[in-house]
Scaffold this motif. Structure first.
Motif, PDB file in Angstrom:
ATOM      1  N   VAL A  30       2.559  14.885  16.764  1.00 33.19           N
ATOM      2  CA  VAL A  30       2.248  16.107  15.829  1.00 33.19           C
ATOM      3  C   VAL A  30       3.120  17.048  15.850  1.00 33.19           C
ATOM      4  O   VAL A  30       3.424  18.045  15.068  1.00 33.19           O
ATOM      5  CB  VAL A  30       0.881  16.763  16.254  1.00 33.19           C
ATOM      6  CG1 VAL A  30       0.032  15.510  16.095  1.00 33.19           C
ATOM      7  CG2 VAL A  30       0.993  17.279  17.649  1.00 33.19           C
ATOM      8  N   THR A  31       4.391  17.064  16.814  1.00 37.52           N
ATOM      9  CA  THR A  31       5.395  18.082  16.971  1.00 37.52           C
ATOM     10  C   THR A  31       6.176  17.974  15.815  1.00 37.52           C
ATOM     11  O   THR A  31       6.956  18.950  15.490  1.00 37.52           O
ATOM     12  CB  THR A  31       6.152  17.947  18.153  1.00 37.52           C
ATOM     13  OG1 THR A  31       6.809  16.718  18.264  1.00 37.52           O
ATOM     14  CG2 THR A  31       5.105  18.111  19.357  1.00 37.52           C
ATOM     15  N   TRP A  45       1.653  20.359  21.844  1.00 34.28           N
ATOM     16  CA  TRP A  45       0.643  19.659  22.717  1.00 34.28           C
ATOM     17  C   TRP A  45       0.342  20.665  23.643  1.00 34.28           C
ATOM     18  O   TRP A  45       1.180  21.470  24.006  1.00 34.28           O
ATOM     19  CB  TRP A  45       1.186  18.336  23.347  1.00 34.28           C
ATOM     20  CG  TRP A  45       1.521  17.224  22.321  1.00 34.28           C
ATOM     21  CD1 TRP A  45       2.698  16.695  21.955  1.00 34.28           C
ATOM     22  CD2 TRP A  45       0.527  16.506  21.707  1.00 34.28           C
ATOM     23  NE1 TRP A  45       2.451  15.939  20.980  1.00 34.28           N
ATOM     24  CE2 TRP A  45       1.308  15.586  21.012  1.00 34.28           C
ATOM     25  CE3 TRP A  45      -0.876  16.595  21.611  1.00 34.28           C
ATOM     26  CZ2 TRP A  45       0.638  14.602  20.077  1.00 34.28           C
ATOM     27  CZ3 TRP A  45      -1.623  15.463  20.973  1.00 34.28           C
ATOM     28  CH2 TRP A  45      -0.787  14.750  20.015  1.00 34.28           C
ATOM     29  N   LEU A  46      -0.999  20.719  24.109  1.00 36.83           N
ATOM     30  CA  LEU A  46      -1.532  21.672  24.581  1.00 36.83           C
ATOM     31  C   LEU A  46      -1.592  21.522  26.310  1.00 36.83           C
ATOM     32  O   LEU A  46      -1.608  22.254  26.996  1.00 36.83           O
ATOM     33  CB  LEU A  46      -2.787  22.261  24.100  1.00 36.83           C
ATOM     34  CG  LEU A  46      -2.692  23.122  23.001  1.00 36.83           C
ATOM     35  CD1 LEU A  46      -4.046  23.216  22.457  1.00 36.83           C
ATOM     36  CD2 LEU A  46      -1.834  24.338  23.148  1.00 36.83           C
ATOM     37  N   ASP A  47      -2.191  20.234  26.328  1.00 35.20           N
ATOM     38  CA  ASP A  47      -2.608  20.259  28.008  1.00 35.20           C
ATOM     39  C   ASP A  47      -1.714  18.975  28.418  1.00 35.20           C
ATOM     40  O   ASP A  47      -1.020  18.174  28.030  1.00 35.20           O
ATOM     41  CB  ASP A  47      -4.045  19.911  28.242  1.00 35.20           C
ATOM     42  CG  ASP A  47      -4.829  19.008  26.866  1.00 35.20           C
ATOM     43  OD1 ASP A  47      -3.735  18.139  26.548  1.00 35.20           O
ATOM     44  OD2 ASP A  47      -5.878  18.907  26.561  1.00 35.20           O
ATOM     45  N   ARG A  59      -2.012  22.469  19.375  1.00 36.60           N
ATOM     46  CA  ARG A  59      -2.057  23.764  18.545  1.00 36.60           C
ATOM     47  C   ARG A  59      -1.414  23.618  17.133  1.00 36.60           C
ATOM     48  O   ARG A  59       0.017  23.559  17.397  1.00 36.60           O
ATOM     49  CB  ARG A  59      -1.973  25.077  19.183  1.00 36.60           C
ATOM     50  CG  ARG A  59      -2.255  26.232  18.183  1.00 36.60           C
ATOM     51  CD  ARG A  59      -2.104  27.563  19.241  1.00 36.60           C
ATOM     52  NE  ARG A  59      -3.502  27.584  19.904  1.00 36.60           N
ATOM     53  CZ  ARG A  59      -3.575  27.865  21.277  1.00 36.60           C
ATOM     54  NH1 ARG A  59      -2.340  27.822  21.939  1.00 36.60           N
ATOM     55  NH2 ARG A  59      -4.732  27.648  22.050  1.00 36.60           N
ATOM     56  N   GLY A  60      -1.870  23.867  16.095  1.00 36.81           N
ATOM     57  CA  GLY A  60      -0.910  23.566  14.706  1.00 36.81           C
ATOM     58  C   GLY A  60      -0.906  25.018  14.273  1.00 36.81           C
ATOM     59  O   GLY A  60      -1.807  25.833  14.279  1.00 36.81           O
ATOM     60  N   HIS A  61       0.242  25.319  13.742  1.00 32.40           N
ATOM     61  CA  HIS A  61       0.646  26.749  13.141  1.00 32.40           C
ATOM     62  C   HIS A  61       0.779  26.517  11.535  1.00 32.40           C
ATOM     63  O   HIS A  61       1.702  25.651  11.321  1.00 32.40           O
ATOM     64  CB  HIS A  61       1.816  27.358  13.778  1.00 32.40           C
ATOM     65  CG  HIS A  61       1.718  27.653  15.404  1.00 32.40           C
ATOM     66  ND1 HIS A  61       1.070  28.494  15.764  1.00 32.40           N
ATOM     67  CD2 HIS A  61       1.984  26.703  16.221  1.00 32.40           C
ATOM     68  CE1 HIS A  61       0.831  28.390  17.268  1.00 32.40           C
ATOM     69  NE2 HIS A  61       1.497  27.087  17.484  1.00 32.40           N
TER      70      HIS A  61
END
Length: 165
Positions: A30-31, A45-47, A59-61
């Protein structure tokens, strides 16, 4: 009869001259979403969970037009290499983000490449009257398919260009 303003789901498909594994590697990272999405310009990625596995969160911006900026936390709900990848936006307490949408990709071998289907399903609609407001501010959200197709066409160009060099 009034026109139904919001679609709650839909899908688009495209053929890509790349293997299902190559296509999967791109969509499950997803990056790299900003390389193809007209709206989501970055994600991280968060965790500590292994990126791209079921349960991993990112988290997507997003940005839409000159003013709208928002981010959403998403959770991977399906990850079968070379076959399928899906995530959902997590509903939040904030009343403007209480909706949830599942974004899914299905990959099938097709000829010498991959038939990729991208679909979405709104599982929790935005609250009224926000829904009406969003429909005015972001009319593209009434039907996500044109943007999704644009995203797939960009992905196709990226992968086919990459494989020919």
């Amino acid at each position: 009869m009034t026109a139904r303003p919001w679609r709650t789901g839909g899908s688009v498909s495209i053929h890509i001259e790349a293997t299902p594994d190559e296509v999967y590697a791109h969509i499950s990272d997803v990056t790299r979403i900003g390389e193809r999405s007209p709206e989501c310009h970055s994600a991280e990625w968060l965790d500590a969970a292994t990126p791209g596995t079921v349960g991993a969160r990112f988290r997507g911006h997003n940005r839409s037009g000159p003013a709208a900026r928002w981010s959403r936390t998403c959770e991977v709900i399906d990850a079968v290499p070379g076959r399928s990848f899906a995530f959902r936006t997590l509903p939040q307490r904030d009343p403007t983000r209480r909706d949830s949408t599942i974004w899914a990709y299905q990959l099938q071998p097709g000829g010498t490449g991959t038939q990729l289907t991208h679909s979405y399903e709104i599982t929790m609609m935005p609250l009224q009257p926000l829904r009406a407001l969003y429909g005015i501010l972001q009319p593209q959200h009434r039907d996500m398919r044109p943007q999704m197709l644009q995203s797939l066409q960009t992905l196709k160009a990226l992968l086919e260009h990459h494989s020919h060099h």
